[in-house]
Design a protein around this motif. Structure first.
Motif, PDB file in Angstrom:
ATOM      1  N   THR A   1     -56.254  -2.270 -16.911  1.00  0.00           N
ATOM      2  CA  THR A   1     -56.770  -2.734 -15.632  1.00  0.00           C
ATOM      3  C   THR A   1     -58.269  -2.942 -15.771  1.00  0.00           C
ATOM      4  N   SER A   2     -58.796  -3.928 -15.048  1.00  0.00           N
ATOM      5  CA  SER A   2     -60.256  -4.118 -15.011  1.00  0.00           C
ATOM      6  C   SER A   2     -60.644  -4.688 -13.660  1.00  0.00           C
ATOM      7  N   ASP A   3     -61.955  -4.733 -13.413  1.00  0.00           N
ATOM      8  CA  ASP A   3     -62.415  -5.357 -12.184  1.00  0.00           C
ATOM      9  C   ASP A   3     -62.657  -6.848 -12.457  1.00  0.00           C
ATOM     10  N   CYS A   4     -63.070  -7.599 -11.419  1.00  0.00           N
ATOM     11  CA  CYS A   4     -63.216  -9.052 -11.547  1.00  0.00           C
ATOM     12  C   CYS A   4     -64.377  -9.465 -12.452  1.00  0.00           C
ATOM     13  N   ARG A   5     -65.218  -8.529 -12.846  1.00  0.00           N
ATOM     14  CA  ARG A   5     -66.332  -8.874 -13.742  1.00  0.00           C
ATOM     15  C   ARG A   5     -65.875  -9.083 -15.172  1.00  0.00           C
ATOM     16  N   LEU A   6     -64.634  -8.696 -15.479  1.00  0.00           N
ATOM     17  CA  LEU A   6     -64.073  -8.909 -16.810  1.00  0.00           C
ATOM     18  C   LEU A   6     -62.688  -9.547 -16.687  1.00  0.00           C
ATOM     19  N   ILE A   7     -62.447 -10.560 -17.499  1.00  0.00           N
ATOM     20  CA  ILE A   7     -61.147 -11.232 -17.537  1.00  0.00           C
ATOM     21  C   ILE A   7     -60.393 -10.705 -18.749  1.00  0.00           C
ATOM     22  N   LYS A   8     -59.176 -10.245 -18.524  1.00  0.00           N
ATOM     23  CA  LYS A   8     -58.342  -9.709 -19.604  1.00  0.00           C
ATOM     24  C   LYS A   8     -57.533 -10.845 -20.223  1.00  0.00           C
ATOM     25  N   GLN A   9     -57.512 -10.920 -21.538  1.00  0.00           N
ATOM     26  CA  GLN A   9     -56.707 -11.920 -22.219  1.00  0.00           C
ATOM     27  C   GLN A   9     -55.237 -11.698 -21.873  1.00  0.00           C
ATOM     28  N   GLY A  10     -54.543 -12.761 -21.480  1.00  0.00           N
ATOM     29  CA  GLY A  10     -53.135 -12.658 -21.114  1.00  0.00           C
ATOM     30  C   GLY A  10     -52.912 -12.203 -19.685  1.00  0.00           C
ATOM     31  N   ASP A  11     -53.990 -12.095 -18.900  1.00  0.00           N
ATOM     32  CA  ASP A  11     -53.889 -11.619 -17.523  1.00  0.00           C
ATOM     33  C   ASP A  11     -53.626 -12.790 -16.585  1.00  0.00           C
ATOM     34  N   HIS A  12     -52.720 -12.570 -15.655  1.00  0.00           N
ATOM     35  CA  HIS A  12     -52.450 -13.555 -14.610  1.00  0.00           C
ATOM     36  C   HIS A  12     -52.733 -12.930 -13.254  1.00  0.00           C
ATOM     37  N   GLY A  13     -53.701 -12.016 -13.234  1.00  0.00           N
ATOM     38  CA  GLY A  13     -54.085 -11.338 -11.999  1.00  0.00           C
ATOM     39  C   GLY A  13     -53.524  -9.941 -11.934  1.00  0.00           C
ATOM     40  N   GLY A  14     -54.394  -8.945 -11.955  1.00  0.00           N
ATOM     41  CA  GLY A  14     -53.947  -7.562 -11.829  1.00  0.00           C
ATOM     42  C   GLY A  14     -53.911  -6.819 -13.147  1.00  0.00           C
ATOM     43  N   THR A  15     -53.021  -5.870 -13.212  1.00  0.00           N
ATOM     44  CA  THR A  15     -52.883  -5.025 -14.395  1.00  0.00           C
ATOM     45  C   THR A  15     -52.046  -5.734 -15.456  1.00  0.00           C
ATOM     46  N   VAL A  16     -52.431  -5.578 -16.709  1.00  0.00           N
ATOM     47  CA  VAL A  16     -51.651  -6.100 -17.823  1.00  0.00           C
ATOM     48  C   VAL A  16     -50.807  -4.931 -18.331  1.00  0.00           C
ATOM     49  N   TYR A  17     -49.491  -5.038 -18.158  1.00  0.00           N
ATOM     50  CA  TYR A  17     -48.579  -3.955 -18.507  1.00  0.00           C
ATOM     51  C   TYR A  17     -47.989  -4.126 -19.910  1.00  0.00           C
ATOM     52  N   SER A  18     -47.672  -2.998 -20.512  1.00  0.00           N
ATOM     53  CA  SER A  18     -46.918  -2.941 -21.770  1.00  0.00           C
ATOM     54  C   SER A  18     -47.540  -3.758 -22.889  1.00  0.00           C
ATOM     55  N   ARG A  19     -48.851  -3.706 -22.989  1.00  0.00           N
ATOM     56  CA  ARG A  19     -49.551  -4.369 -24.079  1.00  0.00           C
ATOM     57  C   ARG A  19     -49.690  -3.403 -25.234  1.00  0.00           C
ATOM     58  N   GLY A  20     -50.199  -3.933 -26.327  1.00  0.00           N
ATOM     59  CA  GLY A  20     -50.530  -3.084 -27.461  1.00  0.00           C
ATOM     60  C   GLY A  20     -51.784  -2.289 -27.169  1.00  0.00           C
TER      61      GLY A  20
ATOM     62  N   ALA B   1     -75.898 -11.918 -12.066  1.00  0.00           N
ATOM     63  CA  ALA B   1     -77.010 -12.139 -12.999  1.00  0.00           C
ATOM     64  C   ALA B   1     -78.131 -11.170 -12.651  1.00  0.00           C
ATOM     65  N   PRO B   2     -79.014 -10.801 -13.513  1.00  0.00           N
ATOM     66  CA  PRO B   2     -79.012 -11.111 -14.942  1.00  0.00           C
ATOM     67  C   PRO B   2     -78.168 -10.128 -15.756  1.00  0.00           C
ATOM     68  N   VAL B   3     -77.935  -8.903 -15.222  1.00  0.00           N
ATOM     69  CA  VAL B   3     -77.127  -7.915 -15.946  1.00  0.00           C
ATOM     70  C   VAL B   3     -76.181  -7.234 -14.962  1.00  0.00           C
ATOM     71  N   ASP B   4     -74.945  -7.071 -15.375  1.00  0.00           N
ATOM     72  CA  ASP B   4     -73.958  -6.391 -14.547  1.00  0.00           C
ATOM     73  C   ASP B   4     -73.067  -5.559 -15.477  1.00  0.00           C
ATOM     74  N   THR B   5     -72.313  -4.665 -14.901  1.00  0.00           N
ATOM     75  CA  THR B   5     -71.422  -3.836 -15.709  1.00  0.00           C
ATOM     76  C   THR B   5     -70.014  -3.898 -15.132  1.00  0.00           C
ATOM     77  N   GLY B   6     -69.075  -4.350 -15.961  1.00  0.00           N
ATOM     78  CA  GLY B   6     -67.667  -4.338 -15.601  1.00  0.00           C
ATOM     79  C   GLY B   6     -67.013  -3.113 -16.221  1.00  0.00           C
ATOM     80  N   TRP B   7     -65.756  -2.920 -15.923  1.00  0.00           N
ATOM     81  CA  TRP B   7     -65.058  -1.767 -16.488  1.00  0.00           C
ATOM     82  C   TRP B   7     -63.628  -2.137 -16.869  1.00  0.00           C
ATOM     83  N   VAL B   8     -63.108  -1.426 -17.843  1.00  0.00           N
ATOM     84  CA  VAL B   8     -61.719  -1.549 -18.272  1.00  0.00           C
ATOM     85  C   VAL B   8     -61.128  -0.151 -18.294  1.00  0.00           C
ATOM     86  N   SER B   9     -59.940  -0.032 -17.738  1.00  0.00           N
ATOM     87  CA  SER B   9     -59.243   1.241 -17.673  1.00  0.00           C
ATOM     88  C   SER B   9     -57.928   1.119 -18.436  1.00  0.00           C
ATOM     89  N   CYS B  10     -57.514   2.199 -19.081  1.00  0.00           N
ATOM     90  CA  CYS B  10     -56.264   2.197 -19.835  1.00  0.00           C
ATOM     91  C   CYS B  10     -55.428   3.425 -19.483  1.00  0.00           C
TER      92      CYS B  10
END
Length: 125
Positions: free
Chosen positions: A63-82, A95-104
């Motif tokens: 899962t991540s927030d909108c500041r990061l796009i997950k490869q293979g994501d079609h909106g929301g959590t990406v389930y059952s990935r490697g 801009a100029p600097v922001d911080t996104g997050w990724v959760s596993c």
């Protein structure tokens, strides 16, 4: 009378109730991102290392927030990935600097699970 007591005890002691198999939760060893800072158009790789003490296959939910796009994501959590996820700078990064997050979160498909954590990734505009 004594024989009846012994016979009753032996018959009830010899009966075994099958035990339910115990399913242990997966164990997370690490969660990291490389690089920890990206410009627009670039990507970072997030890796989660986890194993299951019962030998079950481990599934990774990202899962991540909108500041990061997950490869293979079609909106929301990406389930059952490697255990590896590629992320890109998202449209809502400021801009100029922001911080996104990724959760596993990791799970074993048998009801066991563990929270691996949340990792920040800096986005430089």
């Amino acid at each position: 009378m004594r024989g009846l007591c012994v016979l009753t005890c032996l018959s009830s002691c010899g009966t075994k109730t099958p035990l339910e198999p115990v399913n242990r939760d997966p164990a997370v060893q690490s969660l990291f991102a490389f690089p920890a800072s990206i410009p627009p158009g670039d990507s970072a790789v997030v890796v989660c290392h986890a194993t299951d003490p019962d030998g079950d296959p481990v599934l990774f939910d990202w899962t991540s927030d909108c500041r990061l796009i997950k490869q293979g994501d079609h909106g929301g959590t990406v389930y059952s990935r490697g255990n590896t996820l590629v992320v890109y700078a998202g449209a809502c990064a400021s801009a100029p600097v922001d911080t996104g997050w990724v959760s596993c979160e990791v799970r074993d498909g048998r009801g066991g699970g563990a929270y691996a954590g949340t990792i920040p990734i800096v986005i430089r505009q």
